[in-house]
Motif scaffolding. Structure first.
Motif, PDB file in Angstrom:
ATOM      1  N   GLU A  44       0.940  -1.260   0.175  1.00 35.30           N
ATOM      2  CA  GLU A  44       0.009  -0.088   0.081  1.00 35.30           C
ATOM      3  C   GLU A  44       0.740   1.194  -0.085  1.00 35.30           C
ATOM      4  N   ILE A  45       0.521   2.424  -0.783  1.00 34.44           N
ATOM      5  CA  ILE A  45       1.148   3.549  -0.804  1.00 34.44           C
ATOM      6  C   ILE A  45       0.461   4.308  -0.171  1.00 34.44           C
ATOM      7  N   PHE A  46      -0.801   4.735  -0.287  1.00 38.29           N
ATOM      8  CA  PHE A  46      -1.691   5.490   0.660  1.00 38.29           C
ATOM      9  C   PHE A  46      -3.102   4.958   0.758  1.00 38.29           C
ATOM     10  N   ARG A  53      -1.403  15.102   1.178  1.00 38.24           N
ATOM     11  CA  ARG A  53      -0.402  15.958   1.631  1.00 38.24           C
ATOM     12  C   ARG A  53       0.862  16.079   0.674  1.00 38.24           C
ATOM     13  N   THR A  54       0.695  15.228  -0.579  1.00 37.57           N
ATOM     14  CA  THR A  54       1.534  15.079  -1.294  1.00 37.57           C
ATOM     15  C   THR A  54       1.226  14.709  -2.826  1.00 37.57           C
ATOM     16  N   MET A  55       2.346  15.094  -3.829  1.00 34.34           N
ATOM     17  CA  MET A  55       2.137  14.563  -5.283  1.00 34.34           C
ATOM     18  C   MET A  55       2.905  13.589  -5.091  1.00 34.34           C
ATOM     19  N   ILE A  56       2.677  12.600  -6.177  1.00 32.20           N
ATOM     20  CA  ILE A  56       3.579  11.460  -6.612  1.00 32.20           C
ATOM     21  C   ILE A  56       3.737  11.319  -7.851  1.00 32.20           C
ATOM     22  N   ILE A  83       0.276  11.950  -9.886  1.00 33.17           N
ATOM     23  CA  ILE A  83      -0.833  12.092  -9.338  1.00 33.17           C
ATOM     24  C   ILE A  83      -0.833  13.080  -8.063  1.00 33.17           C
ATOM     25  N   GLY A  84      -1.996  13.377  -7.855  1.00 32.80           N
ATOM     26  CA  GLY A  84      -2.122  14.136  -6.523  1.00 32.80           C
ATOM     27  C   GLY A  84      -2.212  15.616  -6.637  1.00 32.80           C
ATOM     28  N   ALA A  96      -9.538   8.037  -2.872  1.00 34.70           N
ATOM     29  CA  ALA A  96      -9.038   6.736  -3.324  1.00 34.70           C
ATOM     30  C   ALA A  96      -7.788   6.572  -2.612  1.00 34.70           C
ATOM     31  N   GLY A  97      -7.403   5.021  -2.580  1.00 39.27           N
ATOM     32  CA  GLY A  97      -6.545   4.422  -2.033  1.00 39.27           C
ATOM     33  C   GLY A  97      -5.279   4.014  -3.282  1.00 39.27           C
ATOM     34  N   ALA A  98      -4.162   3.670  -2.923  1.00 39.32           N
ATOM     35  CA  ALA A  98      -3.374   3.279  -3.917  1.00 39.32           C
ATOM     36  C   ALA A  98      -2.192   2.266  -3.569  1.00 39.32           C
TER      37      ALA A  98
END
Length: 396
Positions: A44-46, A53-56, A83-84, A96-98
């Motif tokens: 899981e990434i987030f 709180r971030t761009m990825i 993304i983000g 969403a989750g990633a």
């Protein structure tokens, strides 16, 4: 996986539809601050509902994003994609989750780093608004939430437009960094009429009037563009306040509206840089038959400063005897001379070699004025505690 180079990070950001709109220096800053994280396939990434709180940016591999909608829509993000963007703006919970589909390497951009940069660029703000509306049209999900965020972003854009207008007006006479400082602090009262000690620099060209009498208007325009283009950036470089350009004449002052610790030294160093820049241009112009020279005058004293003009067009200026003295010293200067008053001479004794010209009778001033010519600069190693005086030429 080999760690990505600074250039690889920068290239990825430059190719992004939003990040690519940033200034080169801002992109370099992001590339320096962004951190690299590695994930194994399935990790899981987030999580859904986690703070945005971030761009990825995906450097290698692929990740899968699953939305919170009833359909559980999945999106696969591959290397080279980011993304983000909206999460970095709103900072709200992710919808969403990633997770990593394969072993992957990600570049993480903190919201605190990128958000201030986005807010300085009107075009990016508008693109983010468009992204919000596209999200609304395409998914139809979380309508009220999206509209709420859109209204908030629109308000921010309106504030940004107003701020850009203020910065633009201030940049007409202030160095960019000072204009942005004043606007960011929200205090333009320092531009209201007030009295302060300043250092004034006047400079112009010897032989300019004779040149304009015989030259075609197009030649004069070309000439002035080259002249202003060479000397103008030096005003910002030394953080001076531009009072005006008027033909070949330029007036700059220091220590207002933002005080500085060494106004006389800055003024003299700027004038010497202007002399060097003008000298290079004059060498070229003389090959075309233009007999021109450069001169400057610098004085220190109290003046009244503030905005003048009207609502559609205004400027920031200084009025006082110190301005007249600098202008008269400039008028008295011969080709290549930078004439300074005694107060300036005392202030720059450690950084400049001066020629004592004695007392000069200047037009419009009732008393003779002690004047010095700035011959050259001295390096810190050559700095002396006392004035360096060169004997004046006979008859001066």
């Amino acid at each position: 996986m080999a760690a990505p180079t600074h250039e690889q990070k920068r290239d990825l950001f430059q190719s992004h539809f939003l990040l690519g709109k940033l200034e080169p220096g801002e992109i370099d800053t992001l590339a320096t601050r962004a951190r690299v994280e590695s994930y194994r396939a399935g990790q899981e990434i987030f999580a859904k509902g986690s703070p945005g709180r971030t761009m990825i940016a995906v450097l290698q591999g692929s990740i899968k994003i699953v939305s919170l909608s009833p359909t559980g829509k999945e999106v696969v993000v591959h290397a080279g994609e980011v993304i983000g963007e909206l999460a970095a703006i709103t900072g709200e919970e992710r919808s969403a989750g990633a997770a990593a589909m394969t072993d992957c390497e990600l570049l993480i951009i903190d919201r605190r780093d990128v958000l201030p940069m986005f807010e300085r660029h009107f075009e990016i703000c508008m693109m983010l608004i468009q992204s919000l509306y596209r999200q609304l049209r395409q998914t139809g999900e979380q309508v009220e939430d999206v509209l709420f965020r859109s209204r908030g972003l629109e308000a921010r854009v309106a504030e940004q437009v107003e701020e850009l207008g203020r910065v633009g007006r201030l940049k007409r006479f202030l160095p960019p960094q000072l204009a942005e400082l004043i606007v960011s602090q929200g205090d333009e009262k320092i531009l209201e009429s007030h009295r302060r000690e300043i250092v004034v620099v006047f400079c112009d060209l010897r032989g300019y009037t004779a040149f304009t009498e015989t030259a075609e208007p197009e030649e004069v325009f070309k000439f002035l563009r080259e002249y202003h283009g060479a000397l103008g950036p030096l005003v910002a470089q030394f953080e001076g306040t531009l009072d005006h350009f008027s033909g070949d004449g330029i007036m700059v002052f220091f220590n207002d509206p933002v005080p500085c610790p060494d106004p006389a030294e800055r003024a003299v160093k700027m004038a010497m840089s202007m002399r060097e820049a003008a000298s290079r241009l004059i060498t070229v112009w003389r090959r075309h038959g233009c007999e021109l020279g450069f001169g400057a005058g610098i004085a220190q004293g109290y003046a009244t400063l503030g905005q003048i003009g009207f609502s559609e067009r205004s400027g920031y200026t200084a009025i006082g005897t110190v301005c007249n003295l600098a202008a008269r010293l400039c008028a008295e200067a011969e080709d290549g001379q930078i004439l300074v008053s005694s107060r300036i001479a005392e202030a720059v004794e450690a950084v400049a070699t001066l020629e004592d010209l004695g007392n000069l009778e200047l037009k419009g001033l009732r008393r003779p004025v002690a004047a010095f010519n700035v011959v050259q600069s001295t390096s810190p190693a050559e700095a002396r505690p006392n004035l360096t005086v060169v004997a004046s030429s006979p008859g001066v």
